[in-house]
Design an enzyme around this catalytic site. Structure first.
Site, short mmCIF file in Angstrom:
data_model
loop_
_atom_site.label_atom_id
_atom_site.label_comp_id
_atom_site.label_asym_id
_atom_site.label_seq_id
_atom_site.Cartn_x
_atom_site.Cartn_y
_atom_site.Cartn_z
N ARG A 88 0.83 -1.21 0.00
CA ARG A 88 0.00 0.00 0.00
C ARG A 88 0.86 1.25 0.00
O ARG A 88 0.32 2.36 -0.05
CB ARG A 88 -0.87 0.01 1.24
CG ARG A 88 -2.22 -0.69 1.07
CD ARG A 88 -2.79 -0.80 2.44
NE ARG A 88 -4.20 -0.72 2.56
CZ ARG A 88 -4.99 -1.75 2.86
NH1 ARG A 88 -4.50 -2.95 2.93
NH2 ARG A 88 -6.27 -1.57 3.08
N ARG A 127 -21.57 -2.89 4.22
CA ARG A 127 -20.85 -4.16 4.31
C ARG A 127 -20.95 -4.77 5.71
O ARG A 127 -20.81 -4.09 6.71
CB ARG A 127 -19.38 -3.94 3.95
CG ARG A 127 -18.51 -5.18 4.19
CD ARG A 127 -17.26 -5.15 3.39
NE ARG A 127 -16.30 -4.14 3.82
CZ ARG A 127 -15.16 -3.89 3.19
NH1 ARG A 127 -14.84 -4.59 2.11
NH2 ARG A 127 -14.34 -2.96 3.64
N ARG A 160 -17.24 -3.93 10.36
CA ARG A 160 -15.86 -3.56 10.70
C ARG A 160 -15.85 -2.15 11.28
O ARG A 160 -16.56 -1.28 10.81
CB ARG A 160 -14.98 -3.62 9.44
CG ARG A 160 -14.50 -5.01 9.13
CD ARG A 160 -13.85 -5.09 7.78
NE ARG A 160 -12.89 -4.03 7.51
CZ ARG A 160 -12.10 -4.00 6.44
NH1 ARG A 160 -12.15 -4.98 5.56
NH2 ARG A 160 -11.25 -3.02 6.25
P1 AMP Z 1 -8.09 -4.17 4.58
O1 AMP Z 1 -8.88 -5.30 5.12
O2 AMP Z 1 -7.16 -4.57 3.47
O3 AMP Z 1 -8.93 -2.96 4.23
O4 AMP Z 1 -7.12 -3.69 5.78
C1 AMP Z 1 -7.65 -3.22 6.99
C2 AMP Z 1 -6.64 -2.38 7.71
O5 AMP Z 1 -5.45 -3.16 7.98
C3 AMP Z 1 -6.13 -1.17 6.93
O6 AMP Z 1 -7.00 -0.05 7.02
C4 AMP Z 1 -4.79 -0.94 7.62
O7 AMP Z 1 -4.96 -0.34 8.90
C5 AMP Z 1 -4.29 -2.35 7.85
N1 AMP Z 1 -3.49 -2.84 6.70
C6 AMP Z 1 -3.79 -3.87 5.86
N2 AMP Z 1 -2.84 -4.03 4.93
C7 AMP Z 1 -1.91 -3.06 5.19
C8 AMP Z 1 -0.68 -2.67 4.56
N3 AMP Z 1 -0.23 -3.28 3.46
N4 AMP Z 1 0.01 -1.65 5.11
C9 AMP Z 1 -0.43 -1.01 6.20
N5 AMP Z 1 -1.58 -1.29 6.82
C10 AMP Z 1 -2.32 -2.32 6.33
#
Ligand code: AMP
Length: 216
Positions: A88, A127, A160
Site C-alpha cells: 500500500r 458491508r 468492521r
Molecule cells: P483491509 O482489510 O485490506 O482494508 O485492511 C484493513 C486495515 O489493515 C487497513 O486499514 C490498515 O490499517 C491495515 N493494513 C492492511 N494491509 C496493510 C498494509 N499493506 N500496510 C499497512 N496497513 C495495512
C-alpha cells in the site's frame, strides 16, 4: 501465477479474491485479514497494529513487511499466490520486489479495481462480515437469508470498525497519497491491468478472468 489485487476500500478486492482463488487455485493472502487475526488473538503484532487499524490508518511498514515475507515463503505459494492489501506504500512495493527476488516469487500481474467514490460509500457502509468464516455480505446488495446471521456458518455478523463514512475519508486520503504511487510503480514495470469494478461482481470477474486467462 503471482497476482496482486489493488483498489480502494470497498472496491470488492475481498469478493474478487475469493473468485480468483477458486478459479485459479492460488492461496488468498490478505494482509488486512492477517492483521485482524493477530488483533483477535492478541499477539504482539496485533497489539502494535490495533490502534492504526481502528483509526483507518496504515500500520507502519516495519510491522507488516516481515509478516508478508514469512507468508510468501510458505509452501502453498510455490504455484502462485494472490496478494490483497499489500503493498500500500512505495516502500512496501520496493520491499516486495526484494521479497520476490529472495523467494523467487516475484509479482507477475497487478489487477487494479476502479470504482467511483459514491459507489464505494454505499458498499462500505452496507458491508457486514462474518468474524468466523470471513464471508462478506451487504445489507442491500447481498443480504443474508436471516438478518445478521452468516448463511455459511451461522455466526452473528459484524460491521468492521473502519467501515464508516468518516473512516472512509481517511482511507481514501491515504489511498490517493500513498497507494496510487504504488500503481504507478507497477505501471512502469508493465504489470498493471485496469478493471472496471463499478458493476456487479459477475461483470467484474469476467474482465479479471479474461486478463488472467490470456496471461496463463
Ligand atoms: P483491509 O482489510 O485490506 O482494508 O485492511 C484493513 C486495515 O489493515 C487497513 O486499514 C490498515 O490499517 C491495515 N493494513 C492492511 N494491509 C496493510 C498494509 N499493506 N500496510 C499497512 N496497513 C495495512
Amino acid at each position: 501465477m503471482n497476482i496482486l489485487i489493488m483498489g480502494p476500500a470497498g472496491a470488492g478486492k475481498g469478493t474478487m479474491s475469493s473468485h480468483i482463488c477458486a478459479a485459479f487455485t492460488v492461496p488468498h493472502i490478505s494482509t488486512g485479514d492477517m492483521l485482524r487475526e493477530n488483533v483477535a488473538e492478541g499477539t504482539k503484532l496485533g497489539l502494535q497494529a490495533k490502534a492504526y487499524m481502528e483509526g483507518g490508518h496504515l500500520v507502519p511498514d516495519e510491522v507488516i513487511n516481515g509478516m508478508v515475507e514469512e507468508r510468501l515463503a510458505k509452501d502453498d505459494c510455490a504455484g502462485g499466490y494472490l496478494l490483497d492489501g499489500f503493498p500500500r506504500t512505495l516502500v512496501q512495493a520496493q520491499e516486495l520486489t526484494k521479497i520476490g527476488e529472495r523467494t523467487g516469487r516475484p509479482v507477475q500481474v497487478v489487477l487494479v479495481l476502479n470504482v467511483e467514490r459514491k459507489i464505494l460509500e454505499d458498499r462500505i457502509t452496507g458491508r457486514r462480515i462474518c468474524p468466523k468464516c470471513g464471508a462478506i455480505y451487504h445489507v442491500r446488495n447481498h443480504p443474508t437469508k436471516k438478518e445478521g446471521i452468516c448463511d455459511v456458518c451461522g455466526s452473528s455478523l459484524v460491521q468492521r470498525k473502519d467501515d464508516t463514512l468518516e473512516k472512509l475519508d481517511a482511507r481514501m486520503e491515504e489511498y490517493e497519497r500513498l497507494t496510487k504511487p504504488v500503481i504507478d510503480y507497477y505501471r512502469n514495470m508493465g504489470l498493471v491491468y485496469e478493471i472496471d469494478a463499478s458493476k456487479n461482481q459477475d461483470v467484474t470477474f469476467e474482465q479479471v478472468k479474461k486478463v488472467l486467462s490470456d496471461l496463463a
